[in-house]
Design a protein around this motif. Structure first.
Motif, mmCIF file in Angstrom:
data_model
loop_
_atom_site.group_PDB
_atom_site.id
_atom_site.type_symbol
_atom_site.label_atom_id
_atom_site.label_comp_id
_atom_site.label_asym_id
_atom_site.label_seq_id
_atom_site.Cartn_x
_atom_site.Cartn_y
_atom_site.Cartn_z
ATOM 1 N N ALA A 150 36.826 11.851 40.128
ATOM 2 C CA ALA A 150 36.830 11.110 39.009
ATOM 3 C C ALA A 150 36.219 11.974 37.837
ATOM 4 C CB ALA A 150 35.752 10.125 39.236
ATOM 5 N N GLY A 151 37.029 12.211 36.893
ATOM 6 C CA GLY A 151 36.631 12.783 35.738
ATOM 7 C C GLY A 151 36.161 14.160 35.843
ATOM 8 N N SER A 210 41.131 13.272 37.718
ATOM 9 C CA SER A 210 40.870 12.304 38.587
ATOM 10 C C SER A 210 42.110 12.344 39.803
ATOM 11 C CB SER A 210 40.797 10.936 38.038
ATOM 12 O OG SER A 210 39.815 10.901 37.064
ATOM 13 N N LEU A 211 41.803 12.326 41.015
ATOM 14 C CA LEU A 211 43.138 12.067 42.036
ATOM 15 C C LEU A 211 42.414 11.626 43.127
ATOM 16 C CD1 LEU A 211 43.193 14.174 44.553
ATOM 17 C CD2 LEU A 211 43.913 15.883 42.547
ATOM 18 N N THR A 255 41.225 26.226 40.313
ATOM 19 C CA THR A 255 39.809 25.816 39.938
ATOM 20 C C THR A 255 39.355 24.690 40.567
ATOM 21 O OG1 THR A 255 39.950 26.841 37.673
ATOM 22 C CG2 THR A 255 38.345 25.590 37.960
ATOM 23 N N LEU A 256 40.291 23.786 40.505
ATOM 24 C CA LEU A 256 40.082 22.479 41.045
ATOM 25 C C LEU A 256 39.780 22.499 42.488
ATOM 26 C CD1 LEU A 256 39.969 19.164 40.355
ATOM 27 C CD2 LEU A 256 42.266 18.988 41.343
ATOM 28 N N VAL A 257 40.644 23.180 43.136
ATOM 29 C CA VAL A 257 40.252 23.169 44.703
ATOM 30 C C VAL A 257 38.998 23.981 45.028
ATOM 31 C CG1 VAL A 257 42.772 22.626 45.569
ATOM 32 C CG2 VAL A 257 42.059 25.240 45.140
ATOM 33 N N LYS A 258 38.637 24.975 44.228
ATOM 34 C CA LYS A 258 37.522 25.675 44.376
ATOM 35 C C LYS A 258 36.402 24.827 44.254
ATOM 36 C CE LYS A 258 38.829 30.467 43.098
ATOM 37 N NZ LYS A 258 39.020 31.450 42.116
ATOM 38 N N ALA A 280 31.615 21.736 39.453
ATOM 39 C CA ALA A 280 32.299 21.196 38.168
ATOM 40 C C ALA A 280 31.152 20.987 37.057
ATOM 41 C CB ALA A 280 32.563 19.720 38.545
ATOM 42 N N ASP A 281 31.398 21.089 36.068
ATOM 43 C CA ASP A 281 30.680 20.723 34.747
ATOM 44 C C ASP A 281 30.343 19.420 34.613
ATOM 45 O OD1 ASP A 281 30.791 23.388 34.262
ATOM 46 O OD2 ASP A 281 32.335 23.218 32.661
ATOM 47 N N ALA A 282 31.269 18.408 34.766
ATOM 48 C CA ALA A 282 31.153 16.927 34.780
ATOM 49 C C ALA A 282 32.040 16.308 35.760
ATOM 50 C CB ALA A 282 31.464 16.450 33.339
ATOM 51 N N GLY A 283 31.848 14.818 36.038
ATOM 52 C CA GLY A 283 32.703 14.574 37.020
ATOM 53 C C GLY A 283 32.062 14.143 38.549
ATOM 54 N N ALA A 284 32.593 13.501 39.169
ATOM 55 C CA ALA A 284 32.118 13.013 40.596
ATOM 56 C C ALA A 284 33.097 13.160 41.774
ATOM 57 C CB ALA A 284 31.625 11.559 40.517
ATOM 58 N N ILE A 285 32.515 13.458 42.793
ATOM 59 C CA ILE A 285 33.380 13.746 44.104
ATOM 60 C C ILE A 285 32.880 12.615 45.107
ATOM 61 C CG2 ILE A 285 34.221 15.056 46.010
ATOM 62 C CD1 ILE A 285 33.370 17.361 44.182
#
Lengths: 513, 307
Positions: free
Chosen positions: A10-11, A26-27, A47-50, A58-63
């Motif tokens: 998310a974000g 988000s996905l 970058t996203l998969v890393k 991440a600088d921001a967002g939640a997993i």
């Protein structure tokens, strides 16, 4: 309400100095789902998969993992959650055996004998052919990838990330990989599949998230969405249709090869057997065939890296060049682009400008009297970078710092920019994303339209059918007679390939059936 | 009579081989982790002088040996900080380390020239270590047995343990090892520390057991022999043992021939013999193996920076 997704982002945002690699992404991926992450080079997929695999934060967002918010500070933490990843560039140790490599990839210490039993069980249940005692440097690329997959499977992953897994595989290996991935997914493991190859995603994935410029631009069902539409979403523009000029290939013969015979490259090369071909001004001649049938021998024979037995075996504009070296051939107007960019087409540790100089000096006044004209070299390199949209920091960047696709654009641009009389190119768009591939193909067509002869050696039949005016097939070192592509049907090409080696013929037949 | 001569020759051989074996074994581990430390000679000299100084001052050779190991580690750490943390060139730094070691040992050792200490003695009781025949096996000092045990231990460590597997992995492909999550730099620091300790110990074997005294340049280039041995032994501890003892054997033969007073052969030629013979034999041994991959770690000497 159904079960929570295996992974929900998310974000997610991540910036590097000067670039926003990921912006509010988000996905979500369900258990058992094969989810495509689609985007061009530099869209932010890696970058996203890393971030998901804990390599970067991440600088921001939640997993969220199985519905619960988690932090993934390291790859080890990711593996503990049940995330496995197969990298595009394998993390393997060439001098060691398969089983030692697998052991090194595990977090917990295990007894080698016990590990062997577990690996054997996995190899059997997924029908993966792999010998645990072989040294890695003796293995094919497909087999090396299997090591990475086994490494992941040993840890019973709940999410498997595959980063451009097919970019180095043969079509047969791709088929095998897909059936393995389907089996893994059917057991409830989610798979995040990163690629820019649309036909693969249509064949394999149930959902797709498309990234462009670090943002999510669309999510879709790749089985329903058209490949053209997905490509357009990916590159953010209408896909360029190649503008063909009517009827090429009526001009004079520029490159002629007569009965060229050459021993194979050691240790396992295929000998060229009495190869003859003629490429005319204004045409693109395609050479199709399964890898390892003499393509690299044909290219090195044409480029002058290996000399023909007699001067008359190769004629350039009627002039015998069979005994001329590579530099002399370039000076006369025969340019070649080999398949391997790093180390063959370019010197990895040289700047782009120096790499440009190395081949272009024969045709352009870049080093008059042997003194390098830095300004001219710089200008030529800049022109190539601009014209072919090479993503790099400038002419001073090292060749190795470019991604494969970008380096390919540069190498192609360097040769096309010299306006050679004849251009021979192997796998012109291998590993290049859709937008750039279309641009490279258009440049090849334009080069031919200006009166050059272009020979394209490729394993990608779709590419050849799109590009070539005439097509021949190379098979066990022999070259078939060319056929006009206009009106040529796939099954006829299949017949031309009729002499293919047993295994390939079966696989090819199955794929086309 | 003949058996007494043979035993005596064997004792000389073992003593001459041990310092080279120790230093080379340490360097083998360092190189297996992907680092090329050409400063072996410098670390040996530093160990030799530190060992002698401490043994002379305290009267304890055991303390001397410990100090030698520690001095080797200290010099090794200088190398590690320069090459691993500051990414200095390994070859240049290693050469500088040797020059530094020669100078520093000479400076420290200036006050100790001409002094003597009690030689490192045998570990087993006199009944065994003075026995005319059995002393061939039991008459050595502790460092000899330690060096042999270390060959076995390093061999097992590299082949059979997970830590050894990781160390080899780091030397084989540092980028992959880093990607998997191993701490490449930390592992290399540890390897260099081990290599430093063994080089220091090997150096101290000169000043505490062989001579036993201090003189400038005491190790006489044995550090370079150790470096060459690692390569010729194909980075395998077993072959390293063989190579070191072979070198010791030819050197002993040289001394015997000199003592026998062979006039027709120039002593300079005899002095060259151990080097030539060792290189020749080990080269012939490595010819049998497949060319190209002689066991050299793929990342040997290459700088690594995590990115």
């Amino acid at each position: 309400m159904t079960a929570p997704p295996r992974l929900a982002l998310a974000g997610i945002s991540k910036s590097f100095p000067g670039v926003k690699a990921n912006e509010d992404i988000s996905l979500s991926v369900r258990p058992g789902e094969i989810h495509a992450l689609l985007g061009e080079n530099g869209a932010g997929k890696s970058t996203l998969v890393k971030i998901i695999y804990g390599v970067q934060q991440a600088d921001a967002g939640a997993i969220a993992w199985d519905g619960e918010t988690v932090a993934i500070p390291s790859p080890r933490a990711a593996r503990r959650l049940g995330i496995g990843m197969v990298f595009q560039h394998f993390s393997l140790f060439d001098a060691m055996s398969v089983i030692e490599n697998i052991a090194l990839g595990l977090d917990e210490a295990v007894d080698l004998a016990e590990l062997k039993v577990r690996v054997a069980a996995i190899l059997q249940s997924y029908s993966l052919p792999l010998d645990p005692d072989r040294a890695v440097h003796t293995l094919s690329v497909g087999e090396r990838q299997r090591i990475e997959i086994v490494r992941c499977l040993l840890q019973k992953p709940k999410l498997l990330i595959m980063d451009e897994p097919t970019s180095v595989l043969t079509p047969q290996e791709v088929e095998r990989l897909f059936s393995t991935l389907r089996q893994i997914a059917s057991e409830g493991c989610a798979i995040l599949y990163i690629s820019h190859k649309l036909h693969e995603i249509k064949a394999l994935c149930e959902a797709a998230t498309i990234l462009r410029g670090g943002k999510v631009v669309a999510t879709c069902d790749p089985k329903i969405e058209s490949a053209k539409r997905m490509a357009e979403l990916m590159i953010g523009a209408e896909l360029r249709q190649i503008a063909r000029r009517p009827g090429g290939g009526a001009g004079a013969i520029r490159l002629q090869v007569e009965n060229l015979t050459l021993a194979g490259e050691p240790p396992f090369g295929t000998a060229l057997r009495a190869v003859s071909l003629a490429a005319r001004a204004g045409e693109i001649l395609g050479v199709a065939g399964v890898a390892g049938n003499g393509q690299s021998e044909l290219l090195t024979a044409l480029s002058g890296e290996r000399l023909a037995g007699s001067g008359a075996a190769i004629l350039l504009d009627g002039r015998p060049i069979g005994l001329e070296g590579a530099g002399a051939r370039r000076a006369l107007g025969l340019a070649c682009v080999p398949e391997e960019r790093n180390g063959h087409a370019a010197v990895p540790d040289f700047a782009l400008a120096d790499n440009a100089l190395l081949t272009a000096r024969h045709r352009l006044p870049l080093a008059p009297l042997g003194i390098i004209a830095r300004g001219e070299v710089e200008r030529f390199t800049q022109a190539v970078i601009r014209r072919f949209d090479v993503r790099t920091t400038g002419p001073g960047a090292l060749a190795r710092s470019l991604s494969g696709g970008n380096l390919q654009k540069f190498v192609m641009g360097r040769e096309i920019g010299q306006e050679p009389a004849v251009l021979v190119v192997s796998q012109p768009t291998w590993g290049v994303d859709a937008g750039a591939a279309a641009a490279i193909r258009q440049e090849l067509v334009d080069l031919a339209a200006k009166g050059s002869a272009v020979v394209v050696i490729s394993q990608d039949l779709d590419e050849l059918l799109e590009l070539a005016d005439r097509l021949c097939v190379i098979n066990e070192g022999g070259l078939s007679a060319p056929r006009d592509v206009a009106g040529l049907r796939i099954d006829e090409i299949g017949l031309m390939m009729g002499g293919m080696r047993g295994v390939d013929a079966q696989a090819g037949g199955a794929a086309h059936a | 009579m003949t058996s007494a001569i043979l035993v005596s020759i064997l004792m000389t051989l073992v003593a001459a081989s041990t310092p080279i074996l120790l230093a080379a074994l340490g360097e083998l581990v360092v190189e297996k982790s992907g680092v090329l430390n050409l400063g072996v000679e410098g670390m040996m000299l530093t160990g030799a002088v530190a060992g002698f100084a401490v043994a002379y001052s305290t009267g304890s050779t055991a303390l001397g040996l410990a100090a030698a190991g520690a001095a080797g580690v200290a010099v090794g750490m200088v190398f590690a900080i320069l090459t691993l943390s500051l990414n200095a060139n390994q070859v240049a730094t290693g050469l500088a380390l040797t020059i530094f070691g020669i100078g520093a040992s000479s400076l420290i050792g200036a006050g100790f020239v001409g002094r003597t200490i009690t030689r490192l003695g045998p570990v087993f009781p006199d009944a065994l270590s003075d026995h005319p025949v059995l002393r061939a096996v039991f008459g050595h000092d502790g460092v000899v047995y330690l060096s042999l045990a270390l060959v076995l231990a390093v061999g097992l460590f590299l082949r059979r343990t997970r830590a050894g597997l990781i160390l080899r992995g780091v030397g084989e492909n540092d980028a992959s090892a880093h990607a998997i999550g191993y701490r490449v730099i930390a592992i290399r620091y540890a390897a260099i520390a081990f290599g430093g300790a063994l080089a220091g110990l090997g150096g101290a074997y000169f000043s505490l057991a062989l001579t036993p005294m201090w003189a400038d340049g005491l190790t006489a280039g044995r550090g370079w022999i150790a470096l060459a041995l690692v390569v010729f032994a194909g980075w395998r501890p077993g072959r390293l043992l063989f190579g070191a003892y072979l070198f010791g054997a030819v050197m002993t033969a040289e001394l015997q021939l000199k003592a026998a007073g062979i006039a027709w052969l120039a002593p300079e030629l005899l002095a060259m013999a151990p080097y030539l013979a060792t290189i020749a034999v080990l080269t012939m041994m490595s010819l049998g193996r497949q060319a190209g991959r002689a066991g050299a770690p793929a990342c040997l000497g290459k700088p690594f920076s995590a990115s």
